[in-house]
Write an enzyme that holds these catalytic residues in place. Structure first.
Site, mmCIF file in Angstrom:
data_model
loop_
_atom_site.group_PDB
_atom_site.id
_atom_site.type_symbol
_atom_site.label_atom_id
_atom_site.label_comp_id
_atom_site.label_asym_id
_atom_site.label_seq_id
_atom_site.Cartn_x
_atom_site.Cartn_y
_atom_site.Cartn_z
ATOM 1 N N HIS A 16 0.855 -1.187 0.000
ATOM 2 C CA HIS A 16 0.000 0.000 0.000
ATOM 3 C C HIS A 16 0.887 1.232 0.000
ATOM 4 O O HIS A 16 1.261 1.747 1.057
ATOM 5 C CB HIS A 16 -0.938 -0.030 1.223
ATOM 6 C CG HIS A 16 -1.935 1.080 1.272
ATOM 7 N ND1 HIS A 16 -3.126 0.975 1.963
ATOM 8 C CD2 HIS A 16 -1.937 2.318 0.731
ATOM 9 C CE1 HIS A 16 -3.807 2.106 1.844
ATOM 10 N NE2 HIS A 16 -3.096 2.954 1.104
ATOM 11 N N HIS A 18 1.240 4.848 -2.542
ATOM 12 C CA HIS A 18 0.849 5.624 -3.728
ATOM 13 C C HIS A 18 2.119 6.268 -4.259
ATOM 14 O O HIS A 18 2.762 7.039 -3.531
ATOM 15 C CB HIS A 18 -0.160 6.702 -3.344
ATOM 16 C CG HIS A 18 -1.397 6.149 -2.686
ATOM 17 N ND1 HIS A 18 -2.570 5.921 -3.372
ATOM 18 C CD2 HIS A 18 -1.624 5.739 -1.407
ATOM 19 C CE1 HIS A 18 -3.473 5.409 -2.551
ATOM 20 N NE2 HIS A 18 -2.928 5.289 -1.345
ATOM 21 N N HIS A 196 -9.546 0.913 -1.148
ATOM 22 C CA HIS A 196 -9.478 1.590 0.142
ATOM 23 C C HIS A 196 -10.875 1.531 0.763
ATOM 24 O O HIS A 196 -11.863 1.895 0.108
ATOM 25 C CB HIS A 196 -9.096 3.059 -0.032
ATOM 26 C CG HIS A 196 -7.655 3.315 -0.307
ATOM 27 N ND1 HIS A 196 -6.969 2.721 -1.322
ATOM 28 C CD2 HIS A 196 -6.763 4.132 0.324
ATOM 29 C CE1 HIS A 196 -5.714 3.157 -1.321
ATOM 30 N NE2 HIS A 196 -5.554 4.018 -0.334
ATOM 31 N N GLU A 199 -11.057 3.486 6.139
ATOM 32 C CA GLU A 199 -10.002 4.402 6.613
ATOM 33 C C GLU A 199 -10.731 5.505 7.380
ATOM 34 O O GLU A 199 -10.704 5.530 8.603
ATOM 35 C CB GLU A 199 -9.207 4.960 5.421
ATOM 36 C CG GLU A 199 -8.124 5.971 5.826
ATOM 37 C CD GLU A 199 -7.451 6.663 4.632
ATOM 38 O OE1 GLU A 199 -8.011 6.660 3.525
ATOM 39 O OE2 GLU A 199 -6.345 7.236 4.836
ATOM 40 N N ASP A 277 1.856 4.079 2.705
ATOM 41 C CA ASP A 277 0.799 4.899 2.099
ATOM 42 C C ASP A 277 1.355 6.055 1.261
ATOM 43 O O ASP A 277 1.470 5.918 0.040
ATOM 44 C CB ASP A 277 -0.165 5.404 3.179
ATOM 45 C CG ASP A 277 -1.561 5.703 2.651
ATOM 46 O OD1 ASP A 277 -1.821 5.455 1.462
ATOM 47 O OD2 ASP A 277 -2.405 6.185 3.442
ATOM 48 N N ASP A 278 1.673 7.179 1.916
ATOM 49 C CA ASP A 278 2.225 8.354 1.217
ATOM 50 C C ASP A 278 3.421 8.846 2.032
ATOM 51 O O ASP A 278 3.341 9.860 2.726
ATOM 52 C CB ASP A 278 1.156 9.442 1.116
ATOM 53 C CG ASP A 278 -0.064 8.964 0.355
ATOM 54 O OD1 ASP A 278 -0.015 8.935 -0.881
ATOM 55 O OD2 ASP A 278 -1.048 8.563 1.012
HETATM 56 N N1 HPA Z 1 -6.584 7.326 1.189
HETATM 57 C C1 HPA Z 1 -7.304 7.647 0.117
HETATM 58 N N2 HPA Z 1 -6.758 8.125 -0.987
HETATM 59 C C2 HPA Z 1 -5.444 8.289 -1.036
HETATM 60 C C3 HPA Z 1 -4.653 7.982 0.044
HETATM 61 C C4 HPA Z 1 -5.253 7.454 1.220
HETATM 62 O O1 HPA Z 1 -4.623 7.118 2.226
HETATM 63 N N3 HPA Z 1 -3.375 8.264 -0.323
HETATM 64 C C5 HPA Z 1 -3.427 8.712 -1.597
HETATM 65 N N4 HPA Z 1 -4.679 8.737 -2.031
HETATM 66 ZN ZN ZN Z 2 -3.734 4.792 0.479
#
Ligand code: HPA
Ligand code: ZN
Length: 333
Positions: A16, A18, A196, A199, A277-278
């Site tokens: 996971h 991006h 996703h 969250e 994630d990011d």
């Molecule tokens: N959630 C939803 N969209 C996203 C995320 C995330 O954590 N990171 C990049 N796009």
């Molecule tokens: Zn994500």
């Protein structure tokens, strides 16, 4: 070997991440300059000061703005290559990266420009760093079903380079049900599917991702804990959750790492994995996520090994490769 040494030594898969979320400010400045695109910051420090998110949307606004400087194939290559160098540092030996085609095609960048840049970096990572990888294309859920269908159509010529489709962006108000038909078509075309869910959105969205989208993994899914029946289902089906601890902290999905539920989920037998994630936006790559939960939740060596094993087990590599990494993890003392 102490705990942090074990974390560094463990081979790990990332499921996971991006790729647009690995964009470090230094590289963003360099690419903005060579493409002569203005960005609303004067320095790297100013960029970092802008990263004071309090929820998913406040992050996404800045994340999409950053991606605007990516224009040429080389830009996408440089972005992915910088991430692979971080993988090498963290002993991430396999990665399944998300990319958001619509973030680029909506600005007039061709799909082929994006995919060619990413693919070339993936090939170089295998050859020069020994890191294997796969690409997962995400639909932006704040956009329409129609736009997702168009994106799927654009991806078909590159089917062999894209292992699966996913669903990201603003979760609340854009339930998985909105994309049921697109996901059915994607599965028919032979793509694996992830989404996703859970969250910021409720456990109900996780049910929809399972029942309507028929996903192979749930991305995040931490809010599943609010629904005991859903928890039973996840455990019974060994459904992987790609959990992102530092992301959850930064976007206030949890108030404090000591309260993160990844340890409880693991102990109950949910198939959880650790992911970044990011990482450029949320304060760390794979090992930083491991260090943060190991410390805050006092994870023991067996639990850390289990998390690393789960990452391969939940990945889209072959059973032989899974077995190979499993044995390597077992051999670590
Ligand atoms: N959630 C939803 N969209 C996203 C995320 C995330 O954590 N990171 C990049 N796009
Ligand atoms: Zn994500």
């Amino acid at each position: 070997m102490n705990r942090n040494e074990l974390i560094r030594a463990l081979p790990k898969a990332e499921l996971h991440v991006h790729i647009e979320g690995t964009f470090e400010p230094e590289l963003m400045f360099a690419i903005a300059q060579r493409n002569q695109i203005d960005i609303p910051y004067k320095s790297v420090e100013e960029v970092k000061q802008a990263y004071n998110f309090h929820n998913l949307q406040s992050f996404l606004d800045i994340y999409y703005a950053g991606a605007n400087v990516l224009v040429h194939e080389q830009d996408f290559y440089d972005l992915a290559w910088a991430y692979f160098e971080k993988c090498a540092e963290d002993n991430v030996v396999h990665t399944e990266m998300f990319f958001d085609p619509q973030t680029h095609t909506d600005r007039g960048i061709e799909f082929v420009t994006v995919i060619n840049g990413l693919q070339r970096a993936c090939d170089d990572a295998q050859e020069k760093l020994g890191i294997s990888s796969k690409l997962i294309m995400c639909f932006l859920r704040h956009l329409s079903e129609e736009a997702a269908f168009q994106t799927l159509e654009q991806a078909l010529p590159y089917k062999d380079q894209i292992i699966g489709v996913g669903l990201d962006s603003s979760e609340v108000g854009h339930p998985p049900a909105k994309f049921e038909r697109v996901f059915a078509k994607a599965r028919e075309a032979g793509f694996l599917v992830v989404a996703h869910a859970g969250e910021e959105g409720p456990a109900e969205y996780v049910w929809e991702a399972l029942d309507l989208l028929k996903v192979n993994r749930i991305d995040h899914g931490v809010r599943s804990e609010e629904d005991p029946k859903l928890m039973q289902r996840l455990i019974a089906e060994k459904m992987p959750l790609t959990v992102c601890p530092l992301s959850n902290l930064k976007l206030c999905v949890v108030d404090d790492m000591a309260q993160h539920n990844i340890h409880r989920l693991l102990k109950q037998g949910v198939h959880v994995t650790v992911n970044s994630d990011d990482p450029s936006y949320f304060g760390g790559y794979m090992n930083d996520n491991f260090f943060a939960i190991a410390e805050a939740l006092d994870l023991n060596n067996d639990e850390l090994k289990q998390l690393a094993k789960n990452s391969f087990d939940a990945s889209f590599i072959s059973d032989e490769e899974k077995q190979k990494w499993n044995n390597q993890i077992d051999a670590l003392v």
